[in-house]
Write a protein that holds these residues in place. Structure first.
Motif, PDB file in Angstrom:
ATOM      1  N   ARG A 125       0.842  -1.204   0.000  1.00 39.73           N
ATOM      2  CA  ARG A 125       0.000   0.000   0.000  1.00 39.73           C
ATOM      3  C   ARG A 125       0.878   1.255   0.000  1.00 39.73           C
ATOM      4  NH1 ARG A 125      -2.745  -1.334   3.933  1.00 39.73           N
ATOM      5  NH2 ARG A 125      -4.517  -2.233   2.801  1.00 39.73           N
ATOM      6  N   GLN A 126       1.934   1.239   0.823  1.00 35.87           N
ATOM      7  CA  GLN A 126       2.861   2.370   0.843  1.00 35.87           C
ATOM      8  C   GLN A 126       3.544   2.538  -0.514  1.00 35.87           C
ATOM      9  OE1 GLN A 126       5.565   2.326   4.343  1.00 35.87           O
ATOM     10  NE2 GLN A 126       4.167   0.794   5.208  1.00 35.87           N
ATOM     11  N   PHE A 127       3.891   1.411  -1.109  1.00 33.47           N
ATOM     12  CA  PHE A 127       4.552   1.433  -2.414  1.00 33.47           C
ATOM     13  C   PHE A 127       3.652   2.075  -3.464  1.00 33.47           C
ATOM     14  CE2 PHE A 127       5.556  -0.367  -6.535  1.00 33.47           C
ATOM     15  CZ  PHE A 127       6.940  -0.356  -6.569  1.00 33.47           C
ATOM     16  N   LEU A 128       2.382   1.658  -3.504  1.00 36.07           N
ATOM     17  CA  LEU A 128       1.452   2.204  -4.486  1.00 36.07           C
ATOM     18  C   LEU A 128       1.236   3.699  -4.269  1.00 36.07           C
ATOM     19  CD1 LEU A 128      -1.310  -0.565  -4.772  1.00 36.07           C
ATOM     20  CD2 LEU A 128       0.613  -0.130  -6.309  1.00 36.07           C
ATOM     21  N   GLN A 129       1.065   4.100  -3.013  1.00 39.66           N
ATOM     22  CA  GLN A 129       0.852   5.511  -2.712  1.00 39.66           C
ATOM     23  C   GLN A 129       2.039   6.355  -3.147  1.00 39.66           C
ATOM     24  OE1 GLN A 129       0.005   5.369   1.492  1.00 39.66           O
ATOM     25  NE2 GLN A 129      -2.172   4.854   1.185  1.00 39.66           N
ATOM     26  N   LYS A 130       3.233   5.830  -2.956  1.00 40.65           N
ATOM     27  CA  LYS A 130       4.435   6.554  -3.356  1.00 40.65           C
ATOM     28  C   LYS A 130       4.450   6.807  -4.855  1.00 40.65           C
ATOM     29  CE  LYS A 130       9.479   6.165  -3.517  1.00 40.65           C
ATOM     30  NZ  LYS A 130      10.674   5.351  -3.144  1.00 40.65           N
ATOM     31  N   HIS A 131       3.887   5.878  -5.610  1.00 40.88           N
ATOM     32  CA  HIS A 131       3.904   5.989  -7.070  1.00 40.88           C
ATOM     33  C   HIS A 131       2.576   6.503  -7.638  1.00 40.88           C
ATOM     34  CE1 HIS A 131       7.879   4.201  -7.540  1.00 40.88           C
ATOM     35  NE2 HIS A 131       7.549   3.364  -6.587  1.00 40.88           N
ATOM     36  N   GLY A 132       1.733   7.032  -6.757  1.00 41.83           N
ATOM     37  CA  GLY A 132       0.536   7.720  -7.215  1.00 41.83           C
ATOM     38  C   GLY A 132      -0.667   6.847  -7.519  1.00 41.83           C
ATOM     39  N   TYR A 133      -0.722   5.656  -6.929  1.00 41.85           N
ATOM     40  CA  TYR A 133      -1.861   4.762  -7.162  1.00 41.85           C
ATOM     41  C   TYR A 133      -2.639   4.573  -5.866  1.00 41.85           C
ATOM     42  CZ  TYR A 133       0.355   3.603 -11.608  1.00 41.85           C
ATOM     43  OH  TYR A 133       0.912   3.668 -12.861  1.00 41.85           O
ATOM     44  N   ASN A 134      -3.952   4.480  -6.009  1.00 40.37           N
ATOM     45  CA  ASN A 134      -4.805   4.315  -4.829  1.00 40.37           C
ATOM     46  C   ASN A 134      -5.912   3.309  -5.143  1.00 40.37           C
ATOM     47  OD1 ASN A 134      -5.879   4.682  -2.280  1.00 40.37           O
ATOM     48  ND2 ASN A 134      -7.135   6.436  -2.908  1.00 40.37           N
ATOM     49  N   LEU A 135      -5.534   2.043  -5.190  1.00 43.63           N
ATOM     50  CA  LEU A 135      -6.496   0.981  -5.476  1.00 43.63           C
ATOM     51  C   LEU A 135      -6.750   0.151  -4.222  1.00 43.63           C
ATOM     52  CD1 LEU A 135      -5.125  -0.267  -8.923  1.00 43.63           C
ATOM     53  CD2 LEU A 135      -7.307   0.871  -8.549  1.00 43.63           C
ATOM     54  N   LYS A 178     -12.909  -4.490 -16.196  1.00 42.11           N
ATOM     55  CA  LYS A 178     -12.644  -4.014 -17.552  1.00 42.11           C
ATOM     56  C   LYS A 178     -11.347  -3.222 -17.483  1.00 42.11           C
ATOM     57  CE  LYS A 178     -13.883  -3.468 -21.885  1.00 42.11           C
ATOM     58  NZ  LYS A 178     -13.982  -4.622 -22.819  1.00 42.11           N
ATOM     59  N   LEU A 179     -10.262  -3.864 -17.857  1.00 43.49           N
ATOM     60  CA  LEU A 179      -8.948  -3.258 -17.675  1.00 43.49           C
ATOM     61  C   LEU A 179      -8.798  -1.953 -18.447  1.00 43.49           C
ATOM     62  CD1 LEU A 179      -6.675  -6.429 -17.820  1.00 43.49           C
ATOM     63  CD2 LEU A 179      -7.267  -5.080 -15.800  1.00 43.49           C
ATOM     64  N   THR A 180      -8.101  -1.019 -17.820  1.00 41.83           N
ATOM     65  CA  THR A 180      -7.867   0.289 -18.418  1.00 41.83           C
ATOM     66  C   THR A 180      -6.383   0.480 -18.710  1.00 41.83           C
ATOM     67  OG1 THR A 180      -7.490   1.375 -16.283  1.00 41.83           O
ATOM     68  CG2 THR A 180      -9.782   1.199 -17.049  1.00 41.83           C
ATOM     69  N   ASN A 181      -6.075   1.552 -19.391  1.00 42.29           N
ATOM     70  CA  ASN A 181      -4.676   1.874 -19.662  1.00 42.29           C
ATOM     71  C   ASN A 181      -3.915   2.141 -18.367  1.00 42.29           C
ATOM     72  OD1 ASN A 181      -2.550   2.422 -21.582  1.00 42.29           O
ATOM     73  ND2 ASN A 181      -2.728   4.571 -20.982  1.00 42.29           N
ATOM     74  N   GLN A 182      -4.636   2.665 -17.381  1.00 42.82           N
ATOM     75  CA  GLN A 182      -4.030   2.907 -16.073  1.00 42.82           C
ATOM     76  C   GLN A 182      -3.619   1.602 -15.409  1.00 42.82           C
ATOM     77  OE1 GLN A 182      -3.337   5.841 -15.226  1.00 42.82           O
ATOM     78  NE2 GLN A 182      -3.324   6.162 -13.011  1.00 42.82           N
ATOM     79  N   ASN A 183      -4.448   0.574 -15.555  1.00 41.55           N
ATOM     80  CA  ASN A 183      -4.098  -0.744 -15.014  1.00 41.55           C
ATOM     81  C   ASN A 183      -2.830  -1.278 -15.678  1.00 41.55           C
ATOM     82  OD1 ASN A 183      -7.604  -1.401 -15.054  1.00 41.55           O
ATOM     83  ND2 ASN A 183      -6.375  -1.071 -13.211  1.00 41.55           N
ATOM     84  N   LYS A 184      -2.751  -1.112 -16.996  1.00 38.33           N
ATOM     85  CA  LYS A 184      -1.583  -1.606 -17.721  1.00 38.33           C
ATOM     86  C   LYS A 184      -0.318  -0.861 -17.297  1.00 38.33           C
ATOM     87  CE  LYS A 184       0.175  -2.716 -22.318  1.00 38.33           C
ATOM     88  NZ  LYS A 184      -0.053  -2.671 -23.772  1.00 38.33           N
ATOM     89  N   LEU A 186       0.251   0.452 -14.451  1.00 41.12           N
ATOM     90  CA  LEU A 186       0.627  -0.026 -13.121  1.00 41.12           C
ATOM     91  C   LEU A 186       1.372  -1.367 -13.235  1.00 41.12           C
ATOM     92  CD1 LEU A 186       0.685  -0.124 -10.069  1.00 41.12           C
ATOM     93  CD2 LEU A 186      -1.681  -0.978 -10.097  1.00 41.12           C
ATOM     94  N   ALA A 187       0.850  -2.276 -14.052  1.00 40.87           N
ATOM     95  CA  ALA A 187       1.507  -3.576 -14.235  1.00 40.87           C
ATOM     96  C   ALA A 187       2.922  -3.383 -14.776  1.00 40.87           C
ATOM     97  CB  ALA A 187       0.683  -4.454 -15.176  1.00 40.87           C
ATOM     98  N   GLU A 188       3.071  -2.499 -15.740  1.00 40.31           N
ATOM     99  CA  GLU A 188       4.390  -2.228 -16.309  1.00 40.31           C
ATOM    100  C   GLU A 188       5.321  -1.597 -15.278  1.00 40.31           C
ATOM    101  OE1 GLU A 188       2.970  -1.489 -20.966  1.00 40.31           O
ATOM    102  OE2 GLU A 188       3.193   0.214 -19.575  1.00 40.31           O
ATOM    103  N   LYS A 189       4.768  -0.708 -14.450  1.00 36.10           N
ATOM    104  CA  LYS A 189       5.557  -0.062 -13.402  1.00 36.10           C
ATOM    105  C   LYS A 189       6.073  -1.095 -12.398  1.00 36.10           C
ATOM    106  CE  LYS A 189       6.050   3.807 -12.335  1.00 36.10           C
ATOM    107  NZ  LYS A 189       7.196   4.769 -12.465  1.00 36.10           N
ATOM    108  N   LEU A 190       5.200  -2.017 -11.994  1.00 40.38           N
ATOM    109  CA  LEU A 190       5.600  -3.041 -11.029  1.00 40.38           C
ATOM    110  C   LEU A 190       6.702  -3.935 -11.596  1.00 40.38           C
ATOM    111  CD1 LEU A 190       2.097  -4.046  -9.616  1.00 40.38           C
ATOM    112  CD2 LEU A 190       3.862  -2.719  -8.456  1.00 40.38           C
ATOM    113  N   VAL A 191       6.565  -4.314 -12.852  1.00 35.68           N
ATOM    114  CA  VAL A 191       7.583  -5.164 -13.467  1.00 35.68           C
ATOM    115  C   VAL A 191       8.908  -4.417 -13.580  1.00 35.68           C
ATOM    116  CG1 VAL A 191       8.254  -6.385 -15.572  1.00 35.68           C
ATOM    117  CG2 VAL A 191       5.923  -6.602 -14.717  1.00 35.68           C
ATOM    118  N   SER A 192       8.833  -3.137 -13.944  1.00 33.04           N
ATOM    119  CA  SER A 192      10.059  -2.350 -14.116  1.00 33.04           C
ATOM    120  C   SER A 192      10.786  -2.134 -12.788  1.00 33.04           C
ATOM    121  CB  SER A 192       9.739  -0.994 -14.758  1.00 33.04           C
ATOM    122  OG  SER A 192       9.043  -0.146 -13.855  1.00 33.04           O
ATOM    123  N   LEU A 193      10.038  -2.130 -11.682  1.00 30.85           N
ATOM    124  CA  LEU A 193      10.640  -1.891 -10.368  1.00 30.85           C
ATOM    125  C   LEU A 193      10.909  -3.184  -9.606  1.00 30.85           C
ATOM    126  CD1 LEU A 193       8.605   1.272  -9.275  1.00 30.85           C
ATOM    127  CD2 LEU A 193      10.960   1.163 -10.126  1.00 30.85           C
TER     128      LEU A 193
END
Length: 301
Positions: A125-135, A178-184, A186-193
Motif C-alpha cells: 500500500r505504501q509502495f502504491l501511494q508513493k507511485h501515485g496509485y490508490n487501489l 474491464k482493464l484500463t490503460n491505467q491498469n496496464k 501499473l503492471a508495467e511499473k511493477l515489473v520495471s521496479l
C-alpha cells in the motif's frame, strides 16, 4: 498468460547444484527441501490462476522495495478496481490455530502467515501511494497442499484452504473487471521496479575445491554418466543428452556458482571429468563463446 511469469530463483538453482555437489548439513538440506516445496506450491497455484477468465494482469513473484525495506509478493493480480495479493503456502500435515498463533499439534509455534500477509499488504500500500496509485488491496493466504489440515480454524481470517480453491477460482473468474490503460501502466511499473537481484533464499558458503566434479544427469542428477560417441548416457535412468549440450549446461553451472572464475578449457575439463579429450572441450567452447587471449592465457566469454 501471466503479465510477469514465474521463473526459478537463481539462488534456488544454486541450491540445487550444491545439494548435488556437496554434503549439506542436516539443517541446510532441510532448508533446501523447504525452498523446493515452497516453489512447487507457487507453480501449482500458477496453473490455477492462468485459467482466470476475468480481465486481469497476473504478476508472479514480485520483489519490491519501499523505504529501504524489501518485500516479496508470491502472486499479484490486478483487476480494474482492486489488486489481489496471494501468499501461497505448501504446508502439509496437522496444525492448530490457538489464540492467534499457528502451532503444530505438539504445540510448537510456527511463523504466522497472517502476520506476513499483513506486512506485505502494508508495504505494498505504501509502495502504491508513493507511485501515485490508490487501489483497493485484498490479500489472502492460500494453503495449496491437499494434505494440510488446520484445527480450530478461524472463520474471519483471509485464509483459503485446499477444499476452497475451486470456490476461489469461481470468484476470480466472475470478478467484474474491464482493464484500463491505467491498469496496464501499473503492471508495467511493477515489473520495471521488480528487484531482480534480490533474493530471500540463503545459500550456504562453498568453494570450488569442495564441490564434487563430473557431468550430472540432466533428468535425475546422477553422476553415473558415460560418454558414448556424441552422447552422454546416464547409467541410472537411461537419459541421453548430446555431449555439447551437457558440457554447456555444466559451463552454466560454473558461471552461476563462480561468476569471477575465468572459463578455460582446463576448468571445464576438470569440472566435467568424463569428457576425457581437452581438444573436444576446446572445440565446444570455441563454437559457443568468444575466445579471449592466446595459448595458455586463453579463456572464453
Amino acid at each position: 498468460m501471466p503479465f510477469k511469469a514465474r521463473t526459478v530463483p537463481v539462488d534456488l538453482i544454486k541450491l540445487r547444484i550444491l545439494h548435488n555437489r556437496m554434503n549439506l548439513s542436516h539443517e541446510e538440506k532441510r532448508y533446501y527441501l523447504y525452498q523446493e516445496k515452497g516453489f512447487a506450491g507457487e507453480v501449482q497455484f500458477d496453473l490455477l490462476t492462468e485459467k482466470i477468465r476475468s480481465e486481469c494482469y497476473i504478476l508472479n513473484d514480485l520483489v519490491l522495495k519501499i523505504n529501504d525495506t524489501t518485500f516479496q509478493l508470491d502472486t499479484t493480480i490486478i483487476f480494474q478496481k482492486t489488486i489481489s495479493l496471494f501468499d501461497v503456502k505448501n504446508s502439509e500435515g496437522d496444525y492448530c490455530f490457538r489464540n492467534g498463533v499457528f502451532e503444530t499439534l505438539a504445540e510448537k509455534e510456527i511463523k504466522n502467515p497472517l502476520d506476513q500477509l499483513k506486512r506485505s499488504k502494508s508495504l505494498f500500500r505504501q509502495f502504491l501511494q508513493k507511485h501515485g496509485y490508490n487501489l483497493l488491496i485484498e490479500g489472502k493466504v492460500v494453503f495449496i497442499n491437499p494434505r494440510f489440515t488446520l484445527y480450530q480454524a478461524p472463520l474471519n481470517e483471509p485464509i483459503i484452504y485446499p477444499t476452497q480453491l475451486d470456490t476461489l477460482m469461481e470468484e476470480l473468474n466472475t470478478a467484474p473487471s474491464k482493464l484500463t490503460n491505467q491498469n496496464k501502466k501499473l503492471a508495467e511499473k511493477l515489473v520495471s521496479l521488480h528487484e531482480r537481484d534480490s533474493s530471500f533464499i540463503k545459500v550456504p558458503p562453498y568453494d570450488y575445491e569442495q564441490l564434487k566434479k563430473g557431468i550430472t544427469c540432466r533428468d535425475c542428477g546422477s553422476f553415473m554418466i558415460t560418454v558414448l560417441g556424441k552422447n552422454v548416457v546416464c547409467n541410472d535412468c537411461g537419459c541421453k543428452e548430446i555431449v555439447e549440450a551437457a558440457v554447456l549446461r555444466n559451463v552454466n553451472e560454473i558461471k552461476l556458482l563462480f561468476p569471477n572464475l575465468k572459463i578455460t578449457t582446463k576448468v571445464v575439463h576438470e569440472w566435467c571429468m568424463v569428457v576425457k579429450s581437452k581438444k573436444r572441450i576446446s572445440r565446444i567452447l570455441e563454437r559457443n563463446f568468444k575466445t579471449v587471449g592466446v595459448r595458455n592465457w586463453t579463456y572464453y566469454e
